[in-house]
Design a protein around this motif. Structure first.
Motif, PDB file in Angstrom:
ATOM      1  N   PHE A  43       0.901  -1.160   0.014  1.00  0.00           N
ATOM      2  CA  PHE A  43       0.085  -0.153   0.016  1.00  0.00           C
ATOM      3  C   PHE A  43       0.726   1.093   0.036  1.00  0.00           C
ATOM      4  O   PHE A  43       0.237   2.537  -0.349  1.00  0.00           O
ATOM      5  CB  PHE A  43      -1.142   0.156   1.413  1.00  0.00           C
ATOM      6  N   GLU A  44       2.226   1.291   0.453  1.00  0.00           N
ATOM      7  CA  GLU A  44       3.000   2.242   0.210  1.00  0.00           C
ATOM      8  C   GLU A  44       3.538   2.985  -1.112  1.00  0.00           C
ATOM      9  O   GLU A  44       3.356   2.185  -2.097  1.00  0.00           O
ATOM     10  CB  GLU A  44       4.480   1.883   0.635  1.00  0.00           C
ATOM     11  N   ASP A  45       3.236   4.261  -1.171  1.00  0.00           N
ATOM     12  CA  ASP A  45       3.397   5.036  -2.413  1.00  0.00           C
ATOM     13  C   ASP A  45       4.610   5.751  -2.572  1.00  0.00           C
ATOM     14  O   ASP A  45       4.916   6.678  -3.623  1.00  0.00           O
ATOM     15  CB  ASP A  45       2.213   5.611  -2.669  1.00  0.00           C
ATOM     16  N   HIS A  46       5.444   5.842  -1.370  1.00  0.00           N
ATOM     17  CA  HIS A  46       6.523   6.767  -1.540  1.00  0.00           C
ATOM     18  C   HIS A  46       7.777   6.125  -2.404  1.00  0.00           C
ATOM     19  O   HIS A  46       8.692   6.807  -2.499  1.00  0.00           O
ATOM     20  CB  HIS A  46       6.940   7.076  -0.067  1.00  0.00           C
ATOM     21  N   THR A  47       7.599   4.929  -2.549  1.00  0.00           N
ATOM     22  CA  THR A  47       8.625   4.066  -3.496  1.00  0.00           C
ATOM     23  C   THR A  47       7.792   3.466  -4.522  1.00  0.00           C
ATOM     24  O   THR A  47       6.698   3.271  -4.243  1.00  0.00           O
ATOM     25  CB  THR A  47       9.529   3.268  -2.515  1.00  0.00           C
ATOM     26  N   ARG A  48       8.676   3.066  -5.689  1.00  0.00           N
ATOM     27  CA  ARG A  48       8.102   2.378  -6.713  1.00  0.00           C
ATOM     28  C   ARG A  48       7.173   1.098  -6.188  1.00  0.00           C
ATOM     29  O   ARG A  48       6.337   0.700  -6.673  1.00  0.00           O
ATOM     30  CB  ARG A  48       8.831   2.136  -8.010  1.00  0.00           C
ATOM     31  N   PHE A  49       8.022   0.415  -5.523  1.00  0.00           N
ATOM     32  CA  PHE A  49       7.825  -1.005  -4.782  1.00  0.00           C
ATOM     33  C   PHE A  49       8.257  -0.778  -3.228  1.00  0.00           C
ATOM     34  O   PHE A  49       9.190   0.047  -3.095  1.00  0.00           O
ATOM     35  CB  PHE A  49       8.468  -2.130  -5.670  1.00  0.00           C
ATOM     36  N   THR A  50       8.181  -1.841  -2.345  1.00  0.00           N
ATOM     37  CA  THR A  50       8.577  -1.944  -1.287  1.00  0.00           C
ATOM     38  C   THR A  50       9.698  -3.222  -1.427  1.00  0.00           C
ATOM     39  O   THR A  50       9.390  -4.328  -1.720  1.00  0.00           O
ATOM     40  CB  THR A  50       7.590  -2.325  -0.338  1.00  0.00           C
ATOM     41  N   LEU A  51      11.057  -2.838  -0.786  1.00  0.00           N
ATOM     42  CA  LEU A  51      12.066  -3.513  -0.978  1.00  0.00           C
ATOM     43  C   LEU A  51      12.152  -4.376   0.392  1.00  0.00           C
ATOM     44  O   LEU A  51      12.866  -3.696   1.364  1.00  0.00           O
ATOM     45  CB  LEU A  51      13.408  -2.846  -1.378  1.00  0.00           C
ATOM     46  N   PRO A  52      11.711  -5.573   0.682  1.00  0.00           N
ATOM     47  CA  PRO A  52      11.567  -6.064   1.845  1.00  0.00           C
ATOM     48  C   PRO A  52      13.058  -6.876   2.112  1.00  0.00           C
ATOM     49  O   PRO A  52      13.153  -8.074   1.805  1.00  0.00           O
ATOM     50  CB  PRO A  52      10.661  -7.234   1.727  1.00  0.00           C
ATOM     51  N   LEU A  53      14.083  -6.443   2.690  1.00  0.00           N
ATOM     52  CA  LEU A  53      15.260  -6.912   3.021  1.00  0.00           C
ATOM     53  C   LEU A  53      15.388  -8.037   3.803  1.00  0.00           C
ATOM     54  O   LEU A  53      16.392  -8.922   4.017  1.00  0.00           O
ATOM     55  CB  LEU A  53      16.337  -5.770   3.316  1.00  0.00           C
ATOM     56  N   ALA A  54      14.351  -8.024   4.624  1.00  0.00           N
ATOM     57  CA  ALA A  54      14.378  -9.434   5.521  1.00  0.00           C
ATOM     58  C   ALA A  54      14.328 -10.780   4.826  1.00  0.00           C
ATOM     59  O   ALA A  54      14.531 -11.599   5.340  1.00  0.00           O
ATOM     60  CB  ALA A  54      13.063  -9.261   6.582  1.00  0.00           C
ATOM     61  N   GLY A  93      12.788   2.647  -7.168  1.00  0.00           N
ATOM     62  CA  GLY A  93      12.179   3.326  -8.196  1.00  0.00           C
ATOM     63  C   GLY A  93      12.575   4.690  -8.063  1.00  0.00           C
ATOM     64  O   GLY A  93      12.352   5.726  -8.987  1.00  0.00           O
ATOM     65  N   LYS A  94      13.697   5.046  -7.091  1.00  0.00           N
ATOM     66  CA  LYS A  94      14.366   6.514  -7.103  1.00  0.00           C
ATOM     67  C   LYS A  94      15.753   6.415  -6.954  1.00  0.00           C
ATOM     68  O   LYS A  94      16.151   5.736  -5.868  1.00  0.00           O
ATOM     69  CB  LYS A  94      13.623   6.927  -5.800  1.00  0.00           C
ATOM     70  N   SER A  95      16.200   7.198  -7.785  1.00  0.00           N
ATOM     71  CA  SER A  95      17.839   7.021  -7.673  1.00  0.00           C
ATOM     72  C   SER A  95      18.388   7.283  -6.426  1.00  0.00           C
ATOM     73  O   SER A  95      19.585   6.851  -6.199  1.00  0.00           O
ATOM     74  CB  SER A  95      18.462   7.884  -8.995  1.00  0.00           C
TER      75      SER A  95
END
Length: 337
Positions: free
Chosen positions: A242-253, A275-277
């Protein structure tokens, strides 16, 4: 089932057990470890298998594989898999850097940036010849001409080519040029494609589907492994939330979890994952700390004018800084870049 042979089991005993497993209608996979040999008995498990396998000569014990993904499971293979092609080695103590533009735009462009990236520490060159785009009106890639451009860049630099294949019928052509066949997020559950990549024998980089669970991800890898291709890399590239501050959510866990559940090497894509350099370098550092075996990064010498994904592409100068930062993080967790 996993048949664990005694440390002093002879080759004759190991071969006999493999033949016995075949006779039971299962597929044997013999894995020679440093201290012991184990034989996976793969297929539909049924009653009486344990009793049929335990009395075998040279057998120490028989254990069930609890995970639904049999060949990808660390229950079957304790030692970590290392995938290598040319100078690209993914797995082990050294973290690999795979970098390049989202799309191959011209031969001059891809050769030029490949030379720069090689000098900055990359050992793999990513670049899309076939581009799956959300809109049918977006640039779809140069296709076979793009593959030829990648091959020209490899001839100049020696960098291993990592590029996406989108359809089973494209596998022979892409495999002719590429060193690693990438299966994109949108194709993670394209089972005919997975099988075709498995049959090719080429190393595969499998990206997690944007809505896939980790179990579904590992079962997708199982399709490639089941065709006799052991050279599979798992790539976490972010999921849709549901987050929109990034293109996708990167779940490093996901990274340490995959390292626990599977023996396959893990790659992280912080370019698609954010999605953001400006977020790529921080997440790359975090991925190294979390235990990633490689990073795959979008790098373009002029992101503002990139034909695709310019917003998430970093410049060669930023890549250089990122490599140095990741080198320091890697040293802190007893690894290297």
């Amino acid at each position: 089932m996993i048949v664990v042979m005694k440390p002093d089991a002879t080759m004759t005993q190991i071969e006999h057990m493999a033949e016995h497993i075949t006779g039971l209608g299962l597929t044997p996979q013999v894995i020679h470890g440093k201290h012991q040999t184990v034989i996976a008995a793969l297929g539909e498990e049924r009653q009486g298998l344990l009793e049929a396998l335990e009395p075998g000569e040279g057998v120490e014990k028989v254990l069930p594989i609890m995970a639904p993904y049999k060949r990808a499971s660390s229950e079957l293979k304790k030692e970590r898999t290392v995938v290598s092609t040319r100078d690209l080695v993914v797995g082990g103590g050294r973290i690999a850097m795979i970098a390049g533009p989202c799309s191959v735009e011209s031969e001059e462009q891809i050769v030029s940036i490949a030379k720069t990236l090689r000098a900055l520490g990359a050992t793999g060159l990513r670049g899309g010849a076939f581009k799956p785009r959300t809109s049918p009106y977006s640039f779809q890639g140069h296709k076979e001409d793009g593959l030829k451009m990648l091959a020209a860049a490899r001839a100049e630099t020696g960098l291993a080519i990592v590029t996406e294949v989108m359809a089973p019928e494209h596998v022979p052509m892409v495999a002719e040029y590429a060193d690693v066949l990438q299966i994109g997020a949108r194709n993670m559950q394209n089972y005919q494609l997975l099988q075709a990549v498995g049959d090719s024998g080429k190393p595969a980089l499998l990206k997690r589907g944007m809505s896939a669970t980790v179990e579904e991800f590992l079962l997708a890898a199982e399709y490639i492994l089941d065709r006799g291709n052991p050279n599979v890399m798992l790539c976490e590239r972010g999921i849709r939330t549901f987050e929109d501050h990034t293109r996708f959510t990167l779940p490093l866990a996901t990274v340490p979890y995959l390292n626990e559940k599977s023996h396959l090497p893990v790659v992280v894509d912080p370019s698609h994952g954010t999605g953001k350099s400006r977020l790529v370098a921080p997440m790359a550092r975090a991925a190294v700390a979390a235990g990633a075996d490689a990073l795959i990064l979008e790098v373009h010498d002029d992101p503002e004018h990139a034909m695709s994904d310019g917003a998430q592409s970093i410049t060669p100068a930023t890549f250089s800084q990122l490599v140095e930062q990741c080198r320091r993080v890697a040293a802190a967790v007893d690894r290297s870049v």
